[in-house]
Write an enzyme that holds these catalytic residues in place. Sequence first.
Site, PDB file in Angstrom:
ATOM      1  N   CYS A   2      22.960 -23.227  -3.266  1.00  0.00           N
ATOM      2  CA  CYS A   2      23.847 -23.828  -2.431  1.00  0.00           C
ATOM      3  C   CYS A   2      24.522 -25.126  -2.952  1.00  0.00           C
ATOM      4  O   CYS A   2      23.762 -25.724  -3.750  1.00  0.00           O
ATOM      5  CB  CYS A   2      22.852 -24.131  -1.126  1.00  0.00           C
ATOM      6  SG  CYS A   2      22.542 -22.738  -0.157  1.00  0.00           S
ATOM      7  N   ARG A  27      27.009 -22.150  -7.450  1.00  0.00           N
ATOM      8  CA  ARG A  27      25.546 -22.392  -6.975  1.00  0.00           C
ATOM      9  C   ARG A  27      25.216 -21.416  -5.653  1.00  0.00           C
ATOM     10  O   ARG A  27      24.163 -21.223  -5.276  1.00  0.00           O
ATOM     11  CB  ARG A  27      25.332 -23.749  -6.585  1.00  0.00           C
ATOM     12  CG  ARG A  27      25.546 -24.842  -7.501  1.00  0.00           C
ATOM     13  CD  ARG A  27      25.430 -26.231  -6.905  1.00  0.00           C
ATOM     14  NE  ARG A  27      24.023 -26.382  -6.509  1.00  0.00           N
ATOM     15  CZ  ARG A  27      23.130 -27.076  -7.039  1.00  0.00           C
ATOM     16  NH1 ARG A  27      23.564 -27.304  -8.500  1.00  0.00           N
ATOM     17  NH2 ARG A  27      21.868 -27.347  -6.683  1.00  0.00           N
ATOM     18  N   TRP A  74      24.221 -19.857  -0.704  1.00  0.00           N
ATOM     19  CA  TRP A  74      23.424 -18.696  -1.144  1.00  0.00           C
ATOM     20  C   TRP A  74      22.283 -18.469  -0.172  1.00  0.00           C
ATOM     21  O   TRP A  74      21.571 -19.356   0.129  1.00  0.00           O
ATOM     22  CB  TRP A  74      22.775 -19.137  -2.629  1.00  0.00           C
ATOM     23  CG  TRP A  74      22.174 -17.949  -3.100  1.00  0.00           C
ATOM     24  CD1 TRP A  74      22.750 -16.899  -4.066  1.00  0.00           C
ATOM     25  CD2 TRP A  74      20.716 -17.588  -3.277  1.00  0.00           C
ATOM     26  NE1 TRP A  74      22.058 -15.943  -4.535  1.00  0.00           N
ATOM     27  CE2 TRP A  74      20.743 -16.401  -3.898  1.00  0.00           C
ATOM     28  CE3 TRP A  74      19.791 -18.166  -2.647  1.00  0.00           C
ATOM     29  CZ2 TRP A  74      19.491 -15.663  -4.176  1.00  0.00           C
ATOM     30  CZ3 TRP A  74      18.350 -17.457  -2.817  1.00  0.00           C
ATOM     31  CH2 TRP A  74      18.328 -16.272  -3.532  1.00  0.00           C
ATOM     32  N   ASN A 100      20.900 -28.078   1.142  1.00  0.00           N
ATOM     33  CA  ASN A 100      20.554 -27.311   0.054  1.00  0.00           C
ATOM     34  C   ASN A 100      19.039 -27.128  -0.139  1.00  0.00           C
ATOM     35  O   ASN A 100      18.494 -28.241  -0.403  1.00  0.00           O
ATOM     36  CB  ASN A 100      21.341 -27.800  -1.243  1.00  0.00           C
ATOM     37  CG  ASN A 100      20.535 -26.883  -2.541  1.00  0.00           C
ATOM     38  OD1 ASN A 100      20.189 -25.840  -2.448  1.00  0.00           O
ATOM     39  ND2 ASN A 100      20.467 -27.872  -3.775  1.00  0.00           N
ATOM     40  N   GLY A 101      18.311 -26.198  -0.158  1.00  0.00           N
ATOM     41  CA  GLY A 101      16.955 -26.023  -0.122  1.00  0.00           C
ATOM     42  C   GLY A 101      16.336 -25.149   0.848  1.00  0.00           C
ATOM     43  O   GLY A 101      17.165 -24.469   1.396  1.00  0.00           O
ATOM     44  N   GLU A 501      17.610  -9.628 -23.587  1.00  0.00           N
ATOM     45  CA  GLU A 501      18.842 -10.466 -23.064  1.00  0.00           C
ATOM     46  C   GLU A 501      20.289  -9.709 -22.884  1.00  0.00           C
ATOM     47  O   GLU A 501      20.979  -9.816 -21.953  1.00  0.00           O
ATOM     48  CB  GLU A 501      18.856 -11.774 -23.888  1.00  0.00           C
ATOM     49  CG  GLU A 501      20.010 -12.601 -23.881  1.00  0.00           C
ATOM     50  CD  GLU A 501      19.958 -13.165 -22.447  1.00  0.00           C
ATOM     51  OE1 GLU A 501      19.212 -13.121 -21.825  1.00  0.00           O
ATOM     52  OE2 GLU A 501      21.278 -14.032 -21.935  1.00  0.00           O
ATOM     53  N   LYS A 505      22.154  -9.207 -19.308  1.00  0.00           N
ATOM     54  CA  LYS A 505      23.700  -9.415 -19.402  1.00  0.00           C
ATOM     55  C   LYS A 505      24.315  -8.531 -18.526  1.00  0.00           C
ATOM     56  O   LYS A 505      25.145  -8.750 -17.499  1.00  0.00           O
ATOM     57  CB  LYS A 505      24.086 -10.039 -20.538  1.00  0.00           C
ATOM     58  CG  LYS A 505      23.751 -11.265 -21.316  1.00  0.00           C
ATOM     59  CD  LYS A 505      24.374 -12.696 -20.636  1.00  0.00           C
ATOM     60  CE  LYS A 505      23.445 -12.986 -19.607  1.00  0.00           C
ATOM     61  NZ  LYS A 505      22.615 -14.193 -19.674  1.00  0.00           N
ATOM     62  N   GLU A 508      23.418  -8.125 -14.811  1.00  0.00           N
ATOM     63  CA  GLU A 508      23.867  -9.118 -13.879  1.00  0.00           C
ATOM     64  C   GLU A 508      25.345  -9.195 -13.676  1.00  0.00           C
ATOM     65  O   GLU A 508      25.890  -9.592 -12.502  1.00  0.00           O
ATOM     66  CB  GLU A 508      23.004 -10.558 -14.028  1.00  0.00           C
ATOM     67  CG  GLU A 508      23.625 -11.297 -15.212  1.00  0.00           C
ATOM     68  CD  GLU A 508      23.015 -12.552 -15.534  1.00  0.00           C
ATOM     69  OE1 GLU A 508      22.429 -12.990 -14.498  1.00  0.00           O
ATOM     70  OE2 GLU A 508      23.193 -13.030 -16.772  1.00  0.00           O
ATOM     71  N   HIS A 524       6.291   5.841 -25.495  1.00  0.00           N
ATOM     72  CA  HIS A 524       5.200   5.695 -24.836  1.00  0.00           C
ATOM     73  C   HIS A 524       5.645   6.012 -23.370  1.00  0.00           C
ATOM     74  O   HIS A 524       4.840   5.681 -22.381  1.00  0.00           O
ATOM     75  CB  HIS A 524       4.432   4.661 -25.055  1.00  0.00           C
ATOM     76  CG  HIS A 524       3.860   4.451 -26.596  1.00  0.00           C
ATOM     77  ND1 HIS A 524       3.079   5.441 -26.855  1.00  0.00           N
ATOM     78  CD2 HIS A 524       4.091   3.610 -27.354  1.00  0.00           C
ATOM     79  CE1 HIS A 524       2.621   4.825 -28.056  1.00  0.00           C
ATOM     80  NE2 HIS A 524       3.414   4.165 -28.467  1.00  0.00           N
ATOM     81  N   LYS A 623      23.707 -19.772  -9.784  1.00  0.00           N
ATOM     82  CA  LYS A 623      23.409 -20.631 -11.434  1.00  0.00           C
ATOM     83  C   LYS A 623      22.193 -21.228 -11.219  1.00  0.00           C
ATOM     84  O   LYS A 623      21.466 -21.098 -12.195  1.00  0.00           O
ATOM     85  CB  LYS A 623      24.676 -21.430 -11.768  1.00  0.00           C
ATOM     86  CG  LYS A 623      24.529 -22.081 -12.892  1.00  0.00           C
ATOM     87  CD  LYS A 623      25.099 -21.008 -13.868  1.00  0.00           C
ATOM     88  CE  LYS A 623      24.871 -21.522 -15.342  1.00  0.00           C
ATOM     89  NZ  LYS A 623      24.701 -20.488 -16.441  1.00  0.00           N
TER      90      LYS A 623
HETATM   91  O1  M6R Z   1      18.290 -22.750 -15.099  1.00  0.00           O
HETATM   92  P1  M6R Z   1      17.158 -21.583 -15.610  1.00  0.00           P
HETATM   93  O2  M6R Z   1      17.651 -21.505 -17.010  1.00  0.00           O
HETATM   94  O3  M6R Z   1      15.823 -22.212 -15.183  1.00  0.00           O
HETATM   95  O4  M6R Z   1      17.558 -20.567 -14.986  1.00  0.00           O
HETATM   96  C1  M6R Z   1      16.868 -19.465 -15.322  1.00  0.00           C
HETATM   97  C2  M6R Z   1      17.551 -18.144 -14.601  1.00  0.00           C
HETATM   98  O5  M6R Z   1      17.692 -18.158 -13.322  1.00  0.00           O
HETATM   99  C3  M6R Z   1      18.815 -17.728 -15.309  1.00  0.00           C
HETATM  100  O6  M6R Z   1      18.535 -17.635 -16.675  1.00  0.00           O
HETATM  101  C4  M6R Z   1      19.240 -16.538 -15.070  1.00  0.00           C
HETATM  102  O7  M6R Z   1      18.582 -15.453 -15.157  1.00  0.00           O
HETATM  103  C5  M6R Z   1      20.648 -16.198 -15.620  1.00  0.00           C
HETATM  104  N1  M6R Z   1      21.724 -15.916 -14.397  1.00  0.00           N
HETATM  105  C6  M6R Z   1      20.778 -15.470 -16.586  1.00  0.00           C
HETATM  106  O8  M6R Z   1      21.858 -15.183 -17.193  1.00  0.00           O
END
Ligand code: M6R
Length: 628
Positions: A2, A27, A74, A100-101, A501, A505, A508, A524, A623
Amino acid sequence: MCGIVGYIGTQVATEILLAGLEKLEYRGYDSAGIATVWEGDVNCVRAKGKLHNLRTKLEHIEIPAQIGIGHTRWATHGKPEEHNAHPHLDTAMRIAVVQNGIIENYRELREELKQKGHQFRSETDTEVIPHLIAEFLKNLPSPPLPTSPSFFLEAVRQAVKHLEGAFAIAVIAADYPDELIVVRQQAPLVIGFGQGEFFCASDTPAIVAYTRAVLPLENGEIARLTPLGVEIYNFAGDRLKKQPRLLNLHPMMVEKQGFKHFMLKEIYEQPGVVRASLEAYFNNDGNPSPINLSLPKEFYADIDQIQIVACGTSWHAALVGKYLIEQLAGISTQVHYASEYRYAPSPLLPNTLTIGVTQSGETADTLAALAMEKERRQGKEAKYQARLLGITNRPESSLGHLVPHIISTLAGIEIGVAATKTFVAQLMAFYALALDLAARRQTINPDKLADIIHGLRQIPKEIEATLESQEKLTEHLAHEFAETQDFIFLGRGINFPIALEGALKLKEISYIHAEGYPAGEMKHGPIALLDAKVPVVAIAVPGSVYEKVISNAQEAKARDSRLIGVTTVNDGEAAEIFNDLLPVATVDELLSPILTVIPLQLLAYHIAARRGLDVDQPRNLAKSVTVE
Ligand code: M6R
């Protein structure tokens, strides 16, 4: 999670709030809304979905108010519907709040307030706040308390003392048209100082176009913004003296600069990120180590083991970090998901360094895991005391307040929800840390150390070459794979985290199912998934596990999978096996992750762009994940 923004001054608030929300949309983007005070009333406009829906609604409404608050959501409590969008109002619609929270005790508060006649219009936790403030306003003694400059401030202060959880809020009220009250309790909030105008926001990009003089609030602080200035208090009501500082962030840094998406721009910024990291971490005279992380001497004493807590992409960077620290410095290192560790920590061991990795510095689980570690070691003998280090792109964040030592990563602000350049910046921090520890403990010989640092210095131009050669290749592959339903990513050793990773990517931003595996684990179980419809991306670069990965790739090929190889340029053996090649330069195996991740970022980007998806703001994500 948020985004909140607020304005008080002499300009029309609406446009400033909308522009601020645009910069905070990373956010959360389930709904958005703004509230202003004009001619004795609160005007509140909200819309489900992205910010442009709110903008469209506001096109037909002219409110020249000079005070207002805005929110981009969010969803946590209550579906992403308009009635759950912020701002939320009290029963009489005289007080508006954005938050926010999470307000953890909202159920009890809601029941109590309902019994007192308050009418609720949403399913959110936030809505209790305006009602609670209204209740305190109604019951405050008159005339105002001599210690408080304003009834409104006093009512908000009383109300927040009843809230449990982590939150940042901004409040305006129809009867107090010259006051914007903001509160921070475990969720970020900065105040911006302009000429006769003041701002608040969850993050600095929202206000950097108007002012660079900012003051981040601390936990347990409440501020009263008026056209005349800013007053800051603690929750006990004591006035605090604080000065803003100048922000080193240019508005241009938060623009797309000709790229179609922030993510693509950020992928292309990676050579610069590596250069900045080299400049910052590797520029001293070599005594006692050629690396300079600005950590005090005592930081390095008696580290017997390391544990790292992180989430998502930062967790992947931590896995690479573990490999480097163990192989170079010989220190046993464990990597934990912060969300798991906080509820099941490892047994207490002495002389343990705990590292939290988070680009935002605001990830709730990572912060909680670190706080828990600090707390459970309190009062123990010296060798069991908490030793905490943070690796973050936002040293001014909550993480910066929590841990005594920080390695700042030098990615610059990252807007795309999918982390790219901050990942590469985290890898650079781990190269520096692992080499620093190795040099000080003399577990690496000076020639090898010099070779690795020399190799790192070549990385920026190798990334540039990779970007140049891979842009078209990945775009072409994206065309072929845009409708694919499942992908497997394989890697081994130091490139196993890169397989994870690459899969993350793709998942997401393209919503294609993808799994990353250590290549040797396929047989396995997961190999049962393979057939002609499931392409396999394997990272096969020279080093200790090259032949093993090639064999694992062959096994996949024998099951009809189409093979895409992240290989090195001129690798004839790989060319015969893989159907498609995404070659990178040949570098020391230890340095390879920083190159092998580039084609995977580009592949994910182009597939998502080809599918016409919202690359920078993928569905359901945000984010900074500031809730559990
Ligand atoms: O701000 P942070 O590095 O703690 O965030 C952790 C994850 O939320 C963040 O890396 C998330 O997985 C990303 N969307 C990956 O691209």
